[in-house]
Design an enzyme around this catalytic site. Structure first.
Site, mmCIF file in Angstrom:
data_model
loop_
_atom_site.group_PDB
_atom_site.id
_atom_site.type_symbol
_atom_site.label_atom_id
_atom_site.label_comp_id
_atom_site.label_asym_id
_atom_site.label_seq_id
_atom_site.Cartn_x
_atom_site.Cartn_y
_atom_site.Cartn_z
ATOM 1 N N HIS A 1 0.981 -1.297 0.068
ATOM 2 C CA HIS A 1 0.100 -0.059 0.009
ATOM 3 C C HIS A 1 0.851 1.418 -0.035
ATOM 4 O O HIS A 1 0.617 2.113 -0.730
ATOM 5 C CB HIS A 1 -0.904 0.042 1.220
ATOM 6 C CG HIS A 1 -2.088 -1.037 1.549
ATOM 7 N ND1 HIS A 1 -2.139 -1.823 2.358
ATOM 8 C CD2 HIS A 1 -2.702 -1.397 0.277
ATOM 9 C CE1 HIS A 1 -3.113 -2.637 2.226
ATOM 10 N NE2 HIS A 1 -3.447 -2.533 0.977
ATOM 11 N N LYS B 1 -17.476 -4.409 12.380
ATOM 12 C CA LYS B 1 -16.550 -4.452 13.340
ATOM 13 C C LYS B 1 -15.841 -5.981 13.102
ATOM 14 O O LYS B 1 -15.267 -6.572 14.095
ATOM 15 C CB LYS B 1 -16.616 -4.247 14.625
ATOM 16 C CG LYS B 1 -17.353 -3.006 14.836
ATOM 17 C CD LYS B 1 -16.297 -1.850 15.691
ATOM 18 C CE LYS B 1 -16.763 -0.840 15.662
ATOM 19 N NZ LYS B 1 -16.871 0.224 14.636
ATOM 20 N N ARG C 1 -1.954 -6.330 -8.324
ATOM 21 C CA ARG C 1 -0.647 -6.949 -7.956
ATOM 22 C C ARG C 1 -0.507 -8.135 -8.962
ATOM 23 O O ARG C 1 0.589 -8.416 -9.444
ATOM 24 C CB ARG C 1 -0.855 -7.692 -6.578
ATOM 25 C CG ARG C 1 -0.703 -6.676 -5.459
ATOM 26 C CD ARG C 1 -1.183 -7.188 -4.291
ATOM 27 N NE ARG C 1 -2.617 -7.702 -4.402
ATOM 28 C CZ ARG C 1 -3.388 -8.245 -3.315
ATOM 29 N NH1 ARG C 1 -3.024 -8.225 -2.435
ATOM 30 N NH2 ARG C 1 -4.606 -8.415 -3.525
ATOM 31 N N SER D 1 -3.019 -7.853 3.116
ATOM 32 C CA SER D 1 -3.353 -7.578 4.487
ATOM 33 C C SER D 1 -3.824 -8.806 5.004
ATOM 34 O O SER D 1 -3.315 -9.190 6.358
ATOM 35 C CB SER D 1 -4.628 -6.380 4.700
ATOM 36 O OG SER D 1 -4.072 -5.213 4.182
#
Ligand code: PNS
Length: 161
Positions: free
Chosen positions: A18, A42, A91, A129
C-alpha cells in the site's frame, strides 16, 4: 489546477505494498486522499481509528496527503473531496476481475471519475493484509512487509503462540 486522487481501501492493516502505491500515486497526482472504508460490522482486526493512525504514522513527512475514514459510496467521497481519480493496485491477474467490475460500476455511477490502476513494486506483489494477519497470527515474521509501526501493533494485538 492541482490534481487530486483518492486511494481507497480497507487497510486492515496498511502494508508496504500500500505504501509503495501511495508513493507512486504522489508522483502522478499533486494531492492524495487515502480513504479508509469504515467497518460497521467490526469484523476487521484493527478499528477504523487504528487503521487511520497507522497510515498517518507511516506517511508522516509525505507531502500533500490526507487520511480520512469514509462510509457510503466511494464515488460520492471522490466527488465530495474534489478528486478526479480513484487509485487501485493490481498485484496480479487474479486481482483484475474484481477490480474491473468495481471500476466499471464506479464509472456507471459517476462517469467523470476515472479509475487508475498502478502496480506495486514486484517485491510486494504477493503481500496482502489478509496474509499478513494470518502469518503474524501464527507467529511468523512480517518484518519488511509492513511498516515498523504496523508490525509493532500486530505483535501487540495478536496472541503469542
Ligand atoms: O481494500 P479493499 O477491501 O479491496 O477496498 C475495497 C473498497 C473499499 C475500495 C470497496 O469496497 C469500496 O469502494 N467500498 C465503498 C462502497 C462502494 O462504493 N461500493 C461500490 C463499489 S463498485
Amino acid at each position: 489546477m492541482s490534481t487530486r486522487a483518492v486511494y481507497p481501501g480497507s487497510f486492515d492493516p496498511l502494508t508496504n505494498g500500500h505504501l509503495d502505491l501511495i508513493e507512486r500515486s504522489l508522483r502522478i497526482f499533486d494531492e492524495l486522499v487515502v480513504a479508509v472504508v469504515t467497518n460497521p460490522a467490526k469484523t476487521g482486526l484493527f478499528a477504523d481509528a487504528e487503521r487511520v493512525e497507522m497510515i498517518r504514522e507511516a506517511t508522516e513527512g509525505f507531502r500533500a496527503i490526507e487520511v480520512v475514514i469514509f462510509d457510503g459510496l466511494l464515488v460520492d467521497l471522490v466527488a465530495r473531496v474534489g478528486a478526479r481519480a480513484i487509485i487501485r493496485g493490481l498485484r496480479a491477474v487474479s486481482d483484475f476481475e474484481y477490480e474491473f467490475q468495481m471500476a466499471l460500476m464506479n464509472r456507471k455511477l459517476r462517469e467523470e471519475i476515472e479509475t487508475v490502476f498502478l502496480m506495486p513494486h514486484e517485491a510486494y506483489s504477493y503481500i496482502s493484509s489478509r496474509l499478513i494477519k494470518e502469518v503474524a497470527g501464527y507467529g511468523g515474521r512480517v518484518t519488511g512487509l509492513v511498516p515498523p509501526g504496523v508490525e509493532k501493533r500486530l505483535l501487540a494485538k495478536l496472541p503469542r503462540r
